[in-house]
Design an enzyme around this catalytic site. Structure first.
Site, PDB file in Angstrom:
ATOM      1  N   ASP A  75       0.688  -0.956   0.195  1.00 23.70           N
ATOM      2  CA  ASP A  75       0.073   0.040  -0.574  1.00 23.70           C
ATOM      3  C   ASP A  75       0.668   1.050  -0.336  1.00 23.70           C
ATOM      4  O   ASP A  75       2.071   1.076   0.431  1.00 23.70           O
ATOM      5  CB  ASP A  75      -1.005   0.027   0.882  1.00 23.70           C
ATOM      6  CG  ASP A  75      -2.364   0.649   0.710  1.00 23.70           C
ATOM      7  OD1 ASP A  75      -2.713   0.590  -0.021  1.00 23.70           O
ATOM      8  OD2 ASP A  75      -2.334   2.101   1.452  1.00 23.70           O
ATOM      9  N   SER A  76       0.801   1.839  -0.858  1.00 24.39           N
ATOM     10  CA  SER A  76       1.900   2.928  -1.269  1.00 24.39           C
ATOM     11  C   SER A  76       1.046   4.042  -1.808  1.00 24.39           C
ATOM     12  O   SER A  76      -0.250   3.952  -1.735  1.00 24.39           O
ATOM     13  CB  SER A  76       2.534   2.991  -2.245  1.00 24.39           C
ATOM     14  OG  SER A  76       2.047   2.075  -3.558  1.00 24.39           O
ATOM     15  N   ASP A 169       4.691   9.154 -10.834  1.00 27.65           N
ATOM     16  CA  ASP A 169       6.028   9.303 -11.279  1.00 27.65           C
ATOM     17  C   ASP A 169       6.630  10.177 -12.412  1.00 27.65           C
ATOM     18  O   ASP A 169       7.338  11.204 -12.124  1.00 27.65           O
ATOM     19  CB  ASP A 169       6.328   8.337 -12.039  1.00 27.65           C
ATOM     20  CG  ASP A 169       6.875   6.703 -11.583  1.00 27.65           C
ATOM     21  OD1 ASP A 169       6.901   7.272  -9.264  1.00 27.65           O
ATOM     22  OD2 ASP A 169       6.870   5.501 -11.452  1.00 27.65           O
TER      23      ASP A 169
HETATM   24  P1  ITT Z   1      -3.444  -2.664  -5.229  1.00 21.83           P
HETATM   25  O1  ITT Z   1      -3.831  -2.209  -3.689  1.00 21.83           O
HETATM   26  O2  ITT Z   1      -4.356  -3.701  -5.584  1.00 21.83           O
HETATM   27  O3  ITT Z   1      -1.336  -2.983  -4.984  1.00 21.83           O
HETATM   28  P2  ITT Z   1      -3.619   0.281  -6.318  1.00 21.83           P
HETATM   29  O4  ITT Z   1      -2.350   0.784  -7.164  1.00 21.83           O
HETATM   30  O5  ITT Z   1      -4.935   0.390  -5.679  1.00 21.83           O
HETATM   31  O6  ITT Z   1      -3.402  -1.530  -6.013  1.00 21.83           O
HETATM   32  P3  ITT Z   1      -2.719   1.627  -4.115  1.00 21.83           P
HETATM   33  O7  ITT Z   1      -4.522   1.642  -3.430  1.00 21.83           O
HETATM   34  O8  ITT Z   1      -1.538   1.020  -3.051  1.00 21.83           O
HETATM   35  O9  ITT Z   1      -2.605   0.876  -5.044  1.00 21.83           O
HETATM   36  O10 ITT Z   1      -2.647   3.142  -4.574  1.00 21.83           O
HETATM   37  C1  ITT Z   1      -1.700   3.570  -4.482  1.00 21.83           C
HETATM   38  C2  ITT Z   1      -1.211   4.803  -5.298  1.00 21.83           C
HETATM   39  O11 ITT Z   1       0.072   5.520  -4.857  1.00 21.83           O
HETATM   40  C3  ITT Z   1      -0.698   4.148  -6.008  1.00 21.83           C
HETATM   41  O12 ITT Z   1      -2.403   3.446  -7.373  1.00 21.83           O
HETATM   42  C4  ITT Z   1       0.043   4.698  -7.521  1.00 21.83           C
HETATM   43  O13 ITT Z   1      -0.491   5.355  -8.469  1.00 21.83           O
HETATM   44  C5  ITT Z   1       0.705   5.462  -6.764  1.00 21.83           C
HETATM   45  N1  ITT Z   1       1.792   5.493  -6.710  1.00 21.83           N
HETATM   46  C6  ITT Z   1       2.222   4.042  -5.345  1.00 21.83           C
HETATM   47  N2  ITT Z   1       3.728   4.083  -5.535  1.00 21.83           N
HETATM   48  C7  ITT Z   1       3.480   5.005  -6.580  1.00 21.83           C
HETATM   49  C8  ITT Z   1       4.909   4.846  -7.753  1.00 21.83           C
HETATM   50  O14 ITT Z   1       5.937   4.083  -7.572  1.00 21.83           O
HETATM   51  N3  ITT Z   1       5.231   5.990  -8.470  1.00 21.83           N
HETATM   52  C9  ITT Z   1       3.872   6.749  -8.556  1.00 21.83           C
HETATM   53  N4  ITT Z   1       2.312   6.311  -7.969  1.00 21.83           N
HETATM   54  C10 ITT Z   1       3.142   5.782  -7.568  1.00 21.83           C
END
Ligand code: ITT
Length: 209
Positions: A75-76, A169
């Site tokens: 989660d990010s 990004d």
């Molecule tokens: P999952 O829950 O299925 O893993 P998600 O896209 O819904 O996929 P998140 O709820 O964690 O994941 O959403 C985090 C968002 O933050 C993600 O959709 C990305 O667009 C953004 N994000 C996370 N890491 C990133 C990165 O390395 N570079 C750019 N954007 C990022």
């Protein structure tokens, strides 16, 4: 002593193709048999947590229970200092078109534009500091789990630049660099990103790195 994965099967509990690619590349040296949640037909659980840790655990536990295998979830999100750390845990939601108007689906250009619009509305001298956070959660089918947290600091640029990476990004310039995460080669991003930071902690714990 924390529980170890060993060298068997591991479910990568993400439905985000960009994350799956990065996590698979980071895991490549460790001899695990990685299976994506999508290839197992696993459903995406509702991300009802208010923190990255809570949501990472929701996803990892759901995948481990459904598959009977250990699972790794990520989660990010992006936090912008001048916006009170928003969008933070709601980063993916800010890209959902149905949160605004229109067809369901994600629109990253719109999401980056929303962040930029809010920053510009605060005036030209508004600090553009931001950071990405990543929590990696490992869960086993019996409920045992571990979490690893990572972060990378930087600043936001406009207009977006670069074709690599995913999500936000193209507007994120990591501290000490001039190129955005979408302009840097994947190996360069992997050497410094929030995901790599969390991953280094996972590797130290799991593989004694
Ligand atoms: P999952 O829950 O299925 O893993 P998600 O896209 O819904 O996929 P998140 O709820 O964690 O994941 O959403 C985090 C968002 O933050 C993600 O959709 C990305 O667009 C953004 N994000 C996370 N890491 C990133 C990165 O390395 N570079 C750019 N954007 C990022």
């Amino acid at each position: 002593m924390s529980r170890k994965l060993g060298g068997g099967k591991l479910v990568i509990a993400t439905h985000n193709a960009g994350k799956l690619k990065e996590i698979s590349a980071l895991l490549a040296p460790y001899g695990l048999d990685c299976i994506s949640a999508g290839s197992l037909g696993l459903l995406e659980p509702p991300e009802t947590g208010k923190t990255f840790v809570a949501n990472a655990l929701i996803k990892a536990r759901a995948a481990a229970e459904a598959s009977g295998l250990p699972a790794l979830a990520d989660d990010s999100g992006l936090s912008v200092a001048a916006l009170g750390e928003r969008p933070g845990v709601y980063t993916a939601n800010w890209a959902e078109r149905q949160w605004f108007e229109g067809e369901p689906g994600r629109d990253w250009y719109m999401a980056m534009g929303k962040v930029e619009g809010l920053l510009q509305a605060k005036g030209p001298d508004t600090p553009r500091d931001a950071w990405f956070s990543c929590v990696l959660a490992l869960a086993w089918p019996d409920g045992e789990h571990a979490v690893f947290e990572g972060r990378v600091d930087g600043s936001l640029t406009w207009p977006p630049r670069g074709e690599m990476g995913f999500g936000y990004d193209p507007v994120f310039v990591p501290s000490g660099h001039e190129q955005t995460f979408a302009e840097l080669q994947p190996e360069q991003k992997h050497a410094m990103s929030h995901r790599a930071d969390a991953f280094a902690k996972l590797v130290a714990d799991q593989f004694g790195g």
